[in-house]
Design a protein around this motif. Structure first.
Motif, PDB file in Angstrom:
ATOM      1  N   GLY A   1     -33.532 -14.877  20.128  1.00 10.06           N
ATOM      2  CA  GLY A   1     -32.742 -16.088  19.960  1.00 10.06           C
ATOM      3  C   GLY A   1     -31.631 -16.183  20.998  1.00 10.06           C
ATOM      4  O   GLY A   1     -31.481 -15.331  21.874  1.00 10.06           O
TER       5      GLY A   1
ATOM      6  N   GLU B   1     -34.617 -15.520  24.869  1.00  8.66           N
ATOM      7  CA  GLU B   1     -34.828 -16.053  23.512  1.00  8.66           C
ATOM      8  C   GLU B   1     -36.082 -15.483  22.853  1.00  8.66           C
ATOM      9  O   GLU B   1     -36.088 -15.178  21.666  1.00  8.66           O
ATOM     10  CB  GLU B   1     -34.927 -17.581  23.592  1.00  8.66           C
TER      11      GLU B   1
ATOM     12  N   CYS C   1     -22.168 -16.664  32.001  1.00  4.41           N
ATOM     13  CA  CYS C   1     -23.043 -15.780  31.208  1.00  4.41           C
ATOM     14  C   CYS C   1     -23.615 -14.640  32.045  1.00  4.41           C
ATOM     15  O   CYS C   1     -24.504 -13.913  31.585  1.00  4.41           O
ATOM     16  CB  CYS C   1     -24.198 -16.587  30.610  1.00  4.41           C
TER      17      CYS C   1
ATOM     18  N   ARG D   1     -28.358  -8.130  26.481  1.00  2.00           N
ATOM     19  CA  ARG D   1     -28.256  -9.500  25.954  1.00  2.00           C
ATOM     20  C   ARG D   1     -29.028  -9.674  24.653  1.00  2.00           C
ATOM     21  O   ARG D   1     -28.595 -10.417  23.768  1.00  2.00           O
ATOM     22  CB  ARG D   1     -28.783 -10.495  26.996  1.00  2.00           C
TER      23      ARG D   1
ATOM     24  N   THR E   1     -17.012  -7.635  21.903  1.00  2.00           N
ATOM     25  CA  THR E   1     -17.775  -7.838  20.663  1.00  2.00           C
ATOM     26  C   THR E   1     -17.347  -6.887  19.555  1.00  2.00           C
ATOM     27  O   THR E   1     -17.176  -7.299  18.400  1.00  2.00           O
ATOM     28  CB  THR E   1     -19.282  -7.651  20.946  1.00  2.00           C
TER      29      THR E   1
ATOM     30  N   TYR F   1     -27.327 -17.298  21.735  1.00  2.00           N
ATOM     31  CA  TYR F   1     -26.025 -17.283  21.084  1.00  2.00           C
ATOM     32  C   TYR F   1     -24.948 -17.559  22.121  1.00  2.00           C
ATOM     33  O   TYR F   1     -25.161 -17.427  23.326  1.00  2.00           O
ATOM     34  CB  TYR F   1     -25.776 -15.933  20.407  1.00  2.00           C
ATOM     35  N   LYS F   2     -23.783 -17.986  21.639  1.00  2.00           N
ATOM     36  CA  LYS F   2     -22.595 -18.222  22.471  1.00  2.00           C
ATOM     37  C   LYS F   2     -22.949 -19.047  23.713  1.00  2.00           C
ATOM     38  O   LYS F   2     -23.569 -20.087  23.627  1.00  2.00           O
ATOM     39  CB  LYS F   2     -21.936 -16.886  22.837  1.00  2.00           C
TER      40      LYS F   2
ATOM     41  N   GLU G   1     -25.884  -7.808  13.661  1.00  2.00           N
ATOM     42  CA  GLU G   1     -25.663  -8.137  12.251  1.00  2.00           C
ATOM     43  C   GLU G   1     -26.809  -7.583  11.396  1.00  2.00           C
ATOM     44  O   GLU G   1     -26.613  -7.171  10.261  1.00  2.00           O
ATOM     45  CB  GLU G   1     -25.536  -9.645  12.059  1.00  2.00           C
TER      46      GLU G   1
ATOM     47  N   LYS H   1     -26.553 -20.272  24.278  1.00  2.00           N
ATOM     48  CA  LYS H   1     -26.950 -21.433  23.475  1.00  2.00           C
ATOM     49  C   LYS H   1     -26.429 -22.721  24.117  1.00  2.00           C
ATOM     50  O   LYS H   1     -27.142 -23.735  24.172  1.00  2.00           O
ATOM     51  CB  LYS H   1     -26.393 -21.266  22.052  1.00  2.00           C
TER      52      LYS H   1
ATOM     53  N   ASN I   1     -26.138  -9.101  20.972  1.00  2.00           N
ATOM     54  CA  ASN I   1     -26.777 -10.215  20.269  1.00  2.00           C
ATOM     55  C   ASN I   1     -26.432 -10.174  18.774  1.00  2.00           C
ATOM     56  O   ASN I   1     -26.783  -9.220  18.085  1.00  2.00           O
ATOM     57  CB  ASN I   1     -28.291 -10.114  20.462  1.00  2.00           C
ATOM     58  N   PRO I   2     -25.751 -11.205  18.236  1.00  2.00           N
ATOM     59  CA  PRO I   2     -25.400 -11.191  16.805  1.00  2.00           C
ATOM     60  C   PRO I   2     -26.603 -10.999  15.885  1.00  2.00           C
ATOM     61  O   PRO I   2     -26.489 -10.357  14.845  1.00  2.00           O
ATOM     62  CB  PRO I   2     -24.758 -12.570  16.586  1.00  2.00           C
ATOM     63  N   ARG I   3     -27.753 -11.534  16.265  1.00  2.00           N
ATOM     64  CA  ARG I   3     -28.939 -11.371  15.414  1.00  2.00           C
ATOM     65  C   ARG I   3     -29.285  -9.884  15.273  1.00  2.00           C
ATOM     66  O   ARG I   3     -29.663  -9.418  14.212  1.00  2.00           O
ATOM     67  CB  ARG I   3     -30.120 -12.141  15.993  1.00  2.00           C
TER      68      ARG I   3
END
Length: 921
Positions: free
Chosen positions: A271, A344, A309, A809, A860, A273-274, A819, A277, A814-816
């Motif tokens: 995916g 992604e 980025c 990345r 982060t 993010y930030k 987290e 995206k 990556n938050p996905r």
């Protein structure tokens, strides 16, 4: 009647060995007879590096939640699990904290103190350890008087922490040791399990510990081999990751393990993010407005955001505000878009697996999409992306190539194909899903769908897309196969297989490997086996290898002024050759310009050279670093490769078309040996030894400079295989190794599976010789470094620095991903810390890590106050190691940052130290 007569001394030794083997068999048989309530089980977890934040390390596995799941199931089944706490979190606390300590102790919970006399009486091989470790008790797992066994007992279940190798903090021991050796504390642990706790079985929990990698023969163990001595007569059950059959095979061969496979976490798309995206949204705006007067303005914003980025490291970007003609604007946007889609769609495992938990519907979709992306010609199954591409008159390979070049229309088409694939598979799985998102009653629902009792859900979905004309027959065949795969994905038997093993009964065998490439790996809960080592490389592996090698050579020529590399230094891993049926083995052959020849039984026992005319390029010289596991499993293939290199070196060909011959002649003159002997190129560890130990030094921060790491690599990896001396084993040939490496223009490794990438495990940088080669080359030039990525149908060859950036990345930043790890709690924090430590490892061995990777990681995990608190509260020991690693990266010159950042890190380190020691500020 047959009588055997032995020499009395040999007879006694043989009798003793036969008695030992019979005793092991009897112990397995006794598991059938003993009641569950009386049966004793020793669950062994691992801890490396030695730190409370690392107790319960295992690949892809949430260890303590899994142990809790297992213990609850065993208790329900009638085993004595007295005192089991209410939650996995309480279980962690009871194992890692010494309850007798006055404050929060830096020590693990001590379950037993073994005095020296007891240890020596119960451990017959104890005196064999004294040469390396001195007299017991030593200073490891010891209080100075007693040997300490760490863990916690619940009724008849003991959860113990396996001691580490013992080299931590001593780089000189790492440097000079050709092989590891168990210390007294390690031996005392297994003595306790067998002779004091009197375990009926031991369960090694997760991939993997140190027992099976201790010194001794590679196969056919004797009682003089340490894995044999340590495990004694205890039945050994071992939960092992399904995708790692190579190391599981080592556990079988060297510690008699009954391996039970567990599922790796399902791969999801990374995916965006930030800023990434935001960049995607700008590209969408450009596509709808590019023919208006705003095209140049939007492209300027795209370039600016891409630079923010750090994508300018991967894509050549013009200056912001520069007026570009329409076709150039499309190409710039296409290249940025292609890089975004690469990020992604990158597959990554989210979270950690818990034993006995089958995947959800969402997770099943992710797995099936990946399975559907591969052609399977042997079963007449076409890939879903290929079927969809054909509806618009294209081949998927053509779309991949166009997207790789940054052709905007092809990048967009590939995105549409990818989204349609996900949607069609999602519609299919949804028909087997209940209201809670669980896949249930798969068999009957699938027979209804696939029996055409309902309208086919994938056809319904695709009818709403541009791919409405997709071939119905090919889709029906593919989704019939996916239906069978779905049944396997949800048919979990991880707990059932353990209970079967504990009854001394037969655990069904099955292949290990990548479930995407080979769905027959599923369902998990099987006793893993590998493959016939003489059957590789297969014809399909050779076909794939040729594509990768040609792309690698094209990339090197483009990066090196149109010149072919004369020598490539590369790594052969055991696991990836099993998963891919020998793709990287085939790559070495194709670099040399030879092809394997199979006999009537499909065995590969010889190779033949391809003519220079057919090859169309020079033969590339190779320096092959075989992992210790590859050496154990594929000694026949090492023999084959050594014969291939020597055969090529002796071909009567011009040296400008045969770099093997060129270098062998030069090195023969320098060494004063024959050309055949100088053409030694197949290297590994000494027999019974594994890894270069560079990873151990980096993980423990126990090294002074990079030269020390390079010396470790050379001293442990310079053992050569010689096909002209059968049965001799690995011979140390350091000078030959150094001369061969000194000619390397490029270093190369393979990524073959979405679960493991460069920073997920330490093995990759442990085997990386990039800076070492630069130091050995006469011109002092750093070699190019490349990574082949065959994790998807669109094989890529990237530079090492590109791959490290992609890894950062899609995972670390990556938050996905992070987290998903944080949901796993204690173990998840350790996984985050491990990625940063492995990143430092790449800085140390290759220098290919950009400064922004460390800076963004600091932003982060440290600057974000909420994240910082979560990390510290969840696993303070691993958070301390995270802080230490940031400070080390700066101290070693790998990360430039502000003094404010460094001061914050020092203050936090002091704060977490106090928290661990139980000091209130």
């Amino acid at each position: 009647m047959l009588f055997l007569v032995f020499d009395s001394g040999k007879s006694h030794a043989l009798h003793k060995r036969v008695e030992q083997l019979c005793t092991r068999a009897i112990r397995w048989a006794e598991l059938k007879r003993k009641t569950k309530m009386d049966k004793k089980l020793a669950i062994t977890v691992f801890s490396f590096p030695p730190d409370k934040g690392n107790v319960g390390t295992a690949a892809y596995l949430n260890v303590f939640s899994s142990i809790y799941s297992v213990l609850k199931d065993l208790k329900k089944d009638g085993y004595n699990v007295e005192g089991l706490p209410e939650t996995p979190e309480e279980l962690i606390e009871e194992v890692i904290h010494d309850k007798e300590a006055q404050f929060n102790s830096p020590n693990l919970n001590v379950v037993y103190r073994m005095n020296v006399r007891e240890y020596q009486a119960l451990t017959p091989y104890a005196n064999m350890l004294e040469e390396n470790w001195g007299k017991p008790p030593g200073h490891l797992n010891s209080d100075g008087e007693n040997l300490l066994v760490y863990g916690k007992q619940y009724g008849n279940i003991f959860i113990g922490v396996q001691p580490t190798f013992g080299y931590e903090g001593d780089p000189m021991r790492l440097l000079f040791s050709k092989s590891a050796s168990p210390h007294h504390g390690f031996a005392a642990y297994y003595t306790f399990v067998e002779k004091i706790f009197k375990a009926d079985a031991v369960l090694h929990f997760g991939t993997h510990g140190s027992l099976e990698f201790m010194p001794g023969k590679q196969v056919g163990m004797s009682d003089a081999c340490f894995p044999d001595s340590l495990i004694g007569n205890i039945p050994n059950i071992y939960y092992y990751a399904a995708n790692n059959p190579s190391e599981a095979t080592v556990a079988k061969r060297r510690s008699y393990a009954n391996t039970i496979s567990y599922l790796t976490p399902p791969a999801e798309n990374a995916g965006l993010y930030k800023g990434l995206k935001q960049l995607s949204e700008l590209i969408a705006s450009y596509q709808s407005l590019k023919d208006t007067g705003r095209g140049n303005q939007i492209v300027s914003s795209i370039i600016s955001t891409a630079k923010q980025c750090n994508l300018d490291k991967d894509v050549d970007l013009p200056d912001e505000g520069e007026e570009l003609p329409a076709n150039e604007r499309d190409l710039v946007v296409g290249k940025v878009y292609g890089k975004l889609m690469e990020i992604e769609s990158r597959l990554l495992p989210c979270g950690l697996h818990v034993i006995g938990e089958p995947p959800t519907a969402v997770e099943a979709v992710a797995t099936l999409v990946n399975i559907a992306a591969l052609d399977r010609p042997e079963e007449n199954i076409f890939s879903l992306p290929g079927i969809l591409a054909a509806t618009v008159g294209r081949t998927i390979e053509d779309v991949y190539r166009g997207s790789d070049k940054g052709i905007l229309a092809d990048v967009e088409l590939l995105k549409q194909i990818t989204e349609a694939s996900r949607g069609a598979v999602g519609a299919f799985v949804e028909k087997t899903t209940n209201s809670k998102g669980q896949v249930v009653d798969v068999k009957s629902k699938l027979s209804s769908i696939l029996g055409f009792g309902l309208s086919e859900p994938w056809v319904e979905y695709l009818s709403q897309t541009k791919f409405i004309r997709a071939d119905r027959d090919k889709l029906r065949t593919l989704f019939g196969f996916l239906g069978e795969c779905l049944k396997l994905i949800v048919a979990d038997n991880e707990l059932g297989a353990l209970k079967t093993a504990l009854e001394g009964s037969y655990v069904e065998p099955g292949p290990g490997g990548d479930p995407i490439r080979n769905p027959k790996v599923l369902p998990t809960g099987k006793n893993i086996h590998a493959l016939d080592p003489q059957s590789i490389p297969t014809a399909a592996a050779m076909k794939s290898a040729k594509i990768v090698v040609e792309r690698l050579l094209e990339r090197q020529k483009a990066d090196n002024g149109g010149k072919y590399p004369e020598t490539i230094a590369l790594v052969l891993w055991g696991t990836d050759n099993i998963k891919t049926y020998g793709e990287s083995l085939a790559q070495v052959m194709w670099m040399l310009g030879v092809e394997p020849v199979t006999d009537g039984l499909g065995r590969v026992n010889r190779v033949e050279p391809v003519s220079i005319e057919e090859l169309g390029r020079p033969r590339i010289d190779v320096v092959v670093n075989c992992s210790g596991v590859f050496r154990d499993l594929f000694i026949n293939q090492m023999n084959l490769l050594d014969r291939a290199v020597k055969m090529v070196a002796e071909l009567d060909e011009p040296i400008e078309m045969n770099y093997v011959r060129k270098h062998a002649q030069e090195q023969a003159e320098e060494l004063g040996v024959s050309v055949r002997e100088a053409a030694t190129r197949i290297f590994s560890n000494a027999s019974g030894s594994y890894s270069s130990n560079v990873n151990l030094a980096v993980e423990n921060a126990s090294w002074t400079d990079e030269k020390q790491l390079q010396d470790m690599y050379l001293s442990r990896k310079s053992f050569a295989f010689d096909s002209d001396a059968p049965g001799v084993g690995m011979l140390e040939k350091r000078k030959t190794f150094e001369l061969a490496l000194a000619t390397a223009d490029a270093t190369f490794q393979n990524l073959d599976s979405s679960e493991i990438s460069l920073t997920d495990v330490s093995h990759y940088f442990d085997s990386d010789p990039t800076k070492l080669v630069q130091g050995l080359r006469k011109d002092g030039r750093a070699p190019s470094s490349y990574i082949a990525d065959t994790t998807t149908a669109n094989a890529q060859v990237r530079t090492l620095s590109e791959t490290v950036r992609l890894d950062a990345r899609t995972k670390l930043l990556n938050p996905r991903w992070y987290e998903g790890m944080m949901k796993s709690g204690y173990e998840g924090v350790r996984e985050i810390e491990k990625r940063l430590t492995n990143t430092v490892g790449w800085s140390a061995t290759s220098g290919q890590v950009d400064n922004w990777v460390y800076e963004e990681a600091n932003t982060t995990f440290i600057e974000d106050e909420e994240m910082r608190k979560r990390l510290m509260d969840t696993n303070p020991n691993s958070f301390r190691k995270l802080l230490q690693t940031f400070l080390e990266a700066n101290g070693r010159g790998y990360w430039e940052t502000s003094e404010d950042n460094l001061e914050r890190l020092r203050e936090l380190y002091s704060e977490v130290e106090d928290k661990i020691e139980g000091i209130d500020r």
